[in-house]
Design an enzyme around this catalytic site. Structure first.
Site, PDB file in Angstrom:
ATOM      1  CE  LYS A 159      10.150  -9.645   3.440  1.00  0.00           C
ATOM      2  NZ  LYS A 159      11.772  -9.766   3.647  1.00  0.00           N
ATOM      3  N   GLY A 160       6.929  -4.305   6.251  1.00  0.00           N
ATOM      4  CA  GLY A 160       7.346  -3.082   6.914  1.00  0.00           C
ATOM      5  C   GLY A 160       6.559  -2.870   8.222  1.00  0.00           C
ATOM      6  CG  ASP A 185       5.524   7.204  -1.621  1.00  0.00           C
ATOM      7  OD1 ASP A 185       5.364   8.394  -1.628  1.00  0.00           O
ATOM      8  OD2 ASP A 185       6.518   6.496  -2.254  1.00  0.00           O
TER       9      ASP A 185
HETATM   10  P1  IMP Z   1       2.884   3.083  -2.064  1.00  0.00           P
HETATM   11  O1  IMP Z   1       1.909   1.756  -2.805  1.00  0.00           O
HETATM   12  O2  IMP Z   1       3.409   4.128  -2.961  1.00  0.00           O
HETATM   13  O3  IMP Z   1       1.909   4.014  -1.131  1.00  0.00           O
HETATM   14  O4  IMP Z   1       3.887   2.512  -1.213  1.00  0.00           O
HETATM   15  C1  IMP Z   1       3.913   1.909  -0.034  1.00  0.00           C
HETATM   16  C2  IMP Z   1       4.826   0.925   0.101  1.00  0.00           C
HETATM   17  O5  IMP Z   1       6.177   1.383  -0.483  1.00  0.00           O
HETATM   18  C3  IMP Z   1       5.113   0.942   1.681  1.00  0.00           C
HETATM   19  O6  IMP Z   1       4.262  -0.075   2.317  1.00  0.00           O
HETATM   20  C4  IMP Z   1       6.414   0.683   1.855  1.00  0.00           C
HETATM   21  O7  IMP Z   1       6.730  -0.767   1.663  1.00  0.00           O
HETATM   22  C5  IMP Z   1       6.979   1.297   0.684  1.00  0.00           C
HETATM   23  N1  IMP Z   1       7.658   2.535   0.798  1.00  0.00           N
HETATM   24  C6  IMP Z   1       7.207   3.758   0.452  1.00  0.00           C
HETATM   25  N2  IMP Z   1       8.020   4.857   0.901  1.00  0.00           N
HETATM   26  C7  IMP Z   1       8.661   4.418   1.654  1.00  0.00           C
HETATM   27  C8  IMP Z   1       9.828   5.062   2.215  1.00  0.00           C
HETATM   28  O8  IMP Z   1      10.303   6.217   2.684  1.00  0.00           O
HETATM   29  N3  IMP Z   1      10.489   4.109   3.135  1.00  0.00           N
HETATM   30  C9  IMP Z   1      10.571   2.766   2.990  1.00  0.00           C
HETATM   31  N4  IMP Z   1       9.445   2.022   2.358  1.00  0.00           N
HETATM   32  C10 IMP Z   1       8.671   2.895   1.777  1.00  0.00           C
HETATM   33 MG    MG Z   2       5.011  -1.800   3.193  1.00  0.00          MG
END
Ligand code: IMP
Ligand code: MG
Length: 172
Positions: A40-41, A100
Site C-alpha cells: 500500500k505504501g 530497503d
Molecule cells: P525490501 O524488500 O527490503 O526492499 O522492502 C521493501 C518494503 O518494505 C517497502 O515496500 C516497505 O513496504 C517496507 N519498508 C522497508 N523499509 C521501510 C521503512 O523504513 N519504512 C516503512 N516501510 C519500509
Molecule cells: Mg512497500
C-alpha cells in the site's frame, strides 16, 4: 511513545515529486507508459506523481506481502494483488515508496517480466541503501538515506502513520 524525527518536509517532497515527474515525462515522451504502484505504501506518492507527469499514463497496482511485520523483513514474498492491465509489449514503471533490501522489488520486476513487457523500470521515493541484498537497478530515486525506519506519506509501521503528510524517522 515512539519519537518521530522529521526527515522530509512537505516542500522537500513536493520538489522531489516535480523533479522526478519531469524526468519521467521527458524520458517517456511519445511512448505508452503504465505506472504500477506497489500497495500500500506507494499510494500517496503515486497519486501526487501522476498529477505532475505531463504525458498520458495508465495506472495499475500490485500488492505483495513479505512475511513478518514491524521493521524487519524475513525473506518470503507472495503476491496479494495481481495487476489488471495487460503489460505485454508495454513500457512499465514500477512505483515504490521505499527500497530497503531490494528483495520486494526484485520479486515484482521478475514477476512483471514474465508478461514480456517492452521495458520495466523502477521509481522509488526513497532509496535506503544499507541493507541492500539484491542487485536491483533503481532507475529513478527521489531521496537516498543510509538507514533508519521511515514513516509517513504512505509509509507505515505496522499500518500506522501512513496518513502523515510528511516523512519522519521512527525512533522506537
Ligand atoms: P525490501 O524488500 O527490503 O526492499 O522492502 C521493501 C518494503 O518494505 C517497502 O515496500 C516497505 O513496504 C517496507 N519498508 C522497508 N523499509 C521501510 C521503512 O523504513 N519504512 C516503512 N516501510 C519500509
Ligand atoms: Mg512497500
Amino acid at each position: 511513545m515512539p519519537e518521530l524525527i522529521p526527515v522530509l518536509k512537505k516542500d522537500d517532497i513536493k520538489r522531489m515529486v516535480v523533479q522526478v515527474a519531469d524526468r519521467i515525462s521527458s524520458d517517456y515522451q511519445d511512448r505508452e507508459l503504465i505506472l504500477i504502484g506497489v500497495l500500500k505504501g506507494a499510494y500517496i506518492f503515486l497519486s501526487d506523481l501522476v498529477r505532475q507527469i505531463s504525458i498520458p499514463v495508465q495506472v495499475d497496482f500490485i500488492g505483495v506481502s513479505s512475511y513478518g511485520s514491524g521493521t524487519s523483513p524475513s525473506g518470503g514474498i507472495r503476491l496479494t494483488k495481481d495487476i489488471e492491465i495487460d503489460v505485454t509489449n508495454k513500457n512499465v514503471l514500477v512505483i515504490e515508496d521505499i527500497v530497503d533490501t531490494g528483495l520486494t522489488l526484485t520479486y515484482i520486476v521478475d514477476y512483471l517480466k514474465s508478461f514480456s513487457p517492452k521495458t520495466v523500470k523502477v521509481c522509488t521515493l526513497i532509496d535506503k541503501r544499507e541493507r541492500r541484498r539484491s542487485k536491483i537497478k533503481i532507475d529513478y530515486a527521489c531521496h537516498r538515506v543510509g538507514e533508519g525506519f521511515l514513516v509517513g506519506y504512505g509509509l507505515d509501521y505496522s499500518e500506522d502513520y501512513r496518513d502523515l503528510p510528511e516523512i519522519y524517522r521512527l525512533k522506537l
